[in-house]
Motif scaffolding. Structure first.
Motif, PDB file in Angstrom:
ATOM      1  N   LEU A 104       0.835  -1.206   0.000  1.00  0.00           N
ATOM      2  CA  LEU A 104       0.000   0.000   0.000  1.00  0.00           C
ATOM      3  C   LEU A 104       0.871   1.258   0.000  1.00  0.00           C
ATOM      4  O   LEU A 104       0.595   2.221  -0.731  1.00  0.00           O
ATOM      5  N   ILE A 105       1.927   1.244   0.811  1.00  0.00           N
ATOM      6  CA  ILE A 105       2.859   2.382   0.822  1.00  0.00           C
ATOM      7  C   ILE A 105       3.450   2.586  -0.567  1.00  0.00           C
ATOM      8  O   ILE A 105       3.520   3.711  -1.087  1.00  0.00           O
ATOM      9  N   TYR A 106       3.855   1.481  -1.190  1.00  0.00           N
ATOM     10  CA  TYR A 106       4.428   1.559  -2.546  1.00  0.00           C
ATOM     11  C   TYR A 106       3.453   2.187  -3.535  1.00  0.00           C
ATOM     12  O   TYR A 106       3.809   3.120  -4.269  1.00  0.00           O
ATOM     13  N   ILE A 107       2.221   1.693  -3.567  1.00  0.00           N
ATOM     14  CA  ILE A 107       1.305   2.156  -4.609  1.00  0.00           C
ATOM     15  C   ILE A 107       0.817   3.571  -4.337  1.00  0.00           C
ATOM     16  O   ILE A 107       0.629   4.363  -5.267  1.00  0.00           O
ATOM     17  N   LEU A 108       0.635   3.948  -3.071  1.00  0.00           N
ATOM     18  CA  LEU A 108       0.187   5.315  -2.777  1.00  0.00           C
ATOM     19  C   LEU A 108       1.246   6.337  -3.196  1.00  0.00           C
ATOM     20  O   LEU A 108       0.927   7.351  -3.824  1.00  0.00           O
ATOM     21  N   ILE A 109       2.499   6.060  -2.870  1.00  0.00           N
ATOM     22  CA  ILE A 109       3.569   7.001  -3.221  1.00  0.00           C
ATOM     23  C   ILE A 109       3.797   7.017  -4.727  1.00  0.00           C
ATOM     24  O   ILE A 109       3.965   8.082  -5.335  1.00  0.00           O
ATOM     25  N   PHE A 155      -3.292   0.440  -8.530  1.00  0.00           N
ATOM     26  CA  PHE A 155      -3.942   0.804  -7.268  1.00  0.00           C
ATOM     27  C   PHE A 155      -5.177  -0.061  -7.038  1.00  0.00           C
ATOM     28  O   PHE A 155      -5.397  -0.585  -5.940  1.00  0.00           O
ATOM     29  N   LEU A 156      -5.986  -0.246  -8.071  1.00  0.00           N
ATOM     30  CA  LEU A 156      -7.191  -1.065  -7.944  1.00  0.00           C
ATOM     31  C   LEU A 156      -6.842  -2.529  -7.698  1.00  0.00           C
ATOM     32  O   LEU A 156      -7.555  -3.228  -6.968  1.00  0.00           O
ATOM     33  N   MET A 207      10.930   5.030 -16.641  1.00  0.00           N
ATOM     34  CA  MET A 207      11.144   4.328 -15.382  1.00  0.00           C
ATOM     35  C   MET A 207       9.929   4.445 -14.484  1.00  0.00           C
ATOM     36  O   MET A 207       9.550   3.477 -13.805  1.00  0.00           O
ATOM     37  N   LEU A 208       9.292   5.594 -14.470  1.00  0.00           N
ATOM     38  CA  LEU A 208       8.101   5.778 -13.648  1.00  0.00           C
ATOM     39  C   LEU A 208       6.989   4.838 -14.093  1.00  0.00           C
ATOM     40  O   LEU A 208       6.285   4.252 -13.257  1.00  0.00           O
ATOM     41  N   CYS A 209       6.829   4.666 -15.399  1.00  0.00           N
ATOM     42  CA  CYS A 209       5.811   3.739 -15.897  1.00  0.00           C
ATOM     43  C   CYS A 209       6.179   2.299 -15.585  1.00  0.00           C
ATOM     44  O   CYS A 209       5.297   1.468 -15.313  1.00  0.00           O
ATOM     45  N   ALA A 210       7.472   1.975 -15.610  1.00  0.00           N
ATOM     46  CA  ALA A 210       7.901   0.627 -15.231  1.00  0.00           C
ATOM     47  C   ALA A 210       7.580   0.353 -13.764  1.00  0.00           C
ATOM     48  O   ALA A 210       7.078  -0.719 -13.410  1.00  0.00           O
ATOM     49  N   ILE A 211       7.843   1.325 -12.900  1.00  0.00           N
ATOM     50  CA  ILE A 211       7.546   1.190 -11.472  1.00  0.00           C
ATOM     51  C   ILE A 211       6.047   1.066 -11.235  1.00  0.00           C
ATOM     52  O   ILE A 211       5.612   0.330 -10.352  1.00  0.00           O
ATOM     53  N   GLY A 212       5.252   1.753 -12.043  1.00  0.00           N
ATOM     54  CA  GLY A 212       3.803   1.753 -11.851  1.00  0.00           C
ATOM     55  C   GLY A 212       3.098   0.499 -12.308  1.00  0.00           C
ATOM     56  O   GLY A 212       1.914   0.318 -12.023  1.00  0.00           O
ATOM     57  N   ALA A 213       3.796  -0.397 -13.017  1.00  0.00           N
ATOM     58  CA  ALA A 213       3.176  -1.645 -13.460  1.00  0.00           C
ATOM     59  C   ALA A 213       2.838  -2.522 -12.252  1.00  0.00           C
ATOM     60  O   ALA A 213       3.612  -2.607 -11.304  1.00  0.00           O
ATOM     61  N   PHE A 214       1.699  -3.204 -12.295  1.00  0.00           N
ATOM     62  CA  PHE A 214       1.226  -3.863 -11.070  1.00  0.00           C
ATOM     63  C   PHE A 214       2.052  -5.085 -10.680  1.00  0.00           C
ATOM     64  O   PHE A 214       1.952  -5.570  -9.545  1.00  0.00           O
ATOM     65  N   SER A 215       2.898  -5.584 -11.571  1.00  0.00           N
ATOM     66  CA  SER A 215       3.759  -6.713 -11.199  1.00  0.00           C
ATOM     67  C   SER A 215       5.107  -6.260 -10.647  1.00  0.00           C
ATOM     68  O   SER A 215       5.882  -7.095 -10.153  1.00  0.00           O
ATOM     69  N   PHE A 216       5.407  -4.956 -10.701  1.00  0.00           N
ATOM     70  CA  PHE A 216       6.750  -4.493 -10.348  1.00  0.00           C
ATOM     71  C   PHE A 216       7.083  -4.759  -8.882  1.00  0.00           C
ATOM     72  O   PHE A 216       8.133  -5.319  -8.568  1.00  0.00           O
ATOM     73  N   PHE A 217       6.209  -4.379  -7.977  1.00  0.00           N
ATOM     74  CA  PHE A 217       6.498  -4.530  -6.554  1.00  0.00           C
ATOM     75  C   PHE A 217       6.523  -5.994  -6.134  1.00  0.00           C
ATOM     76  O   PHE A 217       7.416  -6.422  -5.388  1.00  0.00           O
TER      77      PHE A 217
END
Length: 368
Positions: free
Chosen positions: A9-14, A360-361, A136-146
């Motif tokens: 949650l911390i990851y996706i909110l930030i 996020f969803l 890089m921001l879009c790579a981080i935002g992918a739902f499998s990244f974290f």
């Protein structure tokens, strides 16, 4: 709330907030500024550093495999585990053993997180130097990244080296040697990277973009009509040492949820199709493509086609990741490289926000 749910949650909110701010800046850029000017965003670099620390210093409860890796590492520290026992994926075990003689487990996980994130950033700089931080921001935002930074860490680390290999394959002779080295590292960290590696090589030597779309479309039709038979055929190929296990799972408590969620996943298929639809639009409607985009899109499509064939099996997400690790970059590259629309910045903002909002969803749906 579990540790894993809290950290994710911390990851996706930030990440969502940083994307909101950065995409807002993108929306105000002219096409010339967006595509032709160096857009170096320190906020994304700060986000990268934060995520490396967040993932690297996580407790054992974050990521299903973290506890197992910690236990194996501590055995190595105490001389209770011989790295020679790991015949498959020997490089990661050797790396783990070497680190265990020099640093505590927390520093090892931090180092792995650094390599996982920074390798992708280096590749993004080679893909699109002017807009590397946006990629890089879009790579981080992918739902499998974290999840692959804290759970399937061997797989995640190996695919980061595949991203580096794609970034170097079209260079001069020395850069091609670097590409070969990155492929060697990747496949000896996790054998499953043989699939995206083969997809990358095929895309490099067979530069017919129309063919990749035919392959993906045929995979979708074939999976709908003959999914179980095709899954059995791929079991014989054995892309990963665990493939037969996934395709012939016993009905245990551990696999009940995966079996319940098995079947033709139209939702994930639609998600996977977004970069492919954009690629079709760029190449055939706008006649815009370069070798880098061809390599990225081809690697993604050919690897994703294999997952489409295996889409009905439990744990098929593990095969989906062999293409999804490129998702954010494949989606973002044409947006920051090609002149596609008038007022492109506004449309790019909407795509970036839709991309990270989906992640996020997914946190609400699965907890990542």
């Amino acid at each position: 709330m579990t540790d894993h749910a809290l950290y994710s949650l911390i990851y996706i909110l930030i990440t969502w907030f940083v994307t909101l701010v950065q995409s807002g800046q993108v929306s105000r850029m002219s096409n010339q500024a967006l595509l032709g000017r160096a857009n170096y965003k320190k906020g994304v670099l700060v986000l990268m550093a934060f995520l490396i620390i967040l993932m690297g210093l996580r407790p054992a409860g974050v990521g299903g495999d973290t506890g197992a890796y910690m236990g194996k590492y501590r055995k190595m520290m105490n001389g209770l585990y011989d790295p020679g026992e790991s015949v498959s994926d020997w490089l990661f075990s050797s790396f783990q053993y070497t680190c265990s003689q020099m640093m505590p487990v927390s520093m090892f996980l931090l180092l792995v997180s650094f390599l996982y994130v920074y390798a992708v950033y280096v590749a993004c700089k080679r893909f699109a130097l002017n807009n590397a931080t946006f990629l890089m921001l879009c790579a981080i935002g992918a739902f499998s990244f974290f999840s692959y930074g804290v759970n399937g860490i061997r797989n995640g680390l190996a695919t980061s080296f595949i991203v580096l290999a794609i970034a170097y394959i079209k260079g001069n002779r020395v850069e091609k040697l670097w590409c070969a080295l990155f492929c060697f590292i990747a496949i000896n960290i996790h054998k499953s990277t043989a699939l995206p590696m083969a997809a990358m090589l095929f895309s490099y030597f067979y530069k017919k973009p129309r063919f990749m779309f035919y392959i993906w479309g045929s995979a979708v039709i074939g999976s709908i009509l003959m999914g179980e038979r095709l899954s059995g055929l791929f079991m014989l190929i054995g892309l990963d040492g665990r493939m037969e296990q996934y395709l012939t799972l016993e009905n245990t408590e551990e696999t009940e949820e995966a079996i319940a969620n098995a079947g033709f996943r139209w939702d994930f298929l639609l998600y996977s199709a977004m970069p492919i639809f954009l690629g079709w639009y760029c190449i055939f409607k706008k006649n815009l493509c370069d070798l880098t985009y061809h390599l990225l899109l081809g690697t993604y499509i050919y690897a994703n086609a294999v997952w489409v064939i295996l889409i009905r099996i439990p744990f098929s997400n593990r095969f989906a990741y062999l293409s999804w690790f490129l998702y954010g970059i494949v989606l973002a590259y044409p947006l920051f490289k090609f002149n596609l629309w008038r007022n492109q910045g506004r449309k790019v903002q909407l795509i970036m926000m839709a991309h990270v909002t989906f992640t996020f969803l997914m946190w609400f749906y699965t907890g990542l």
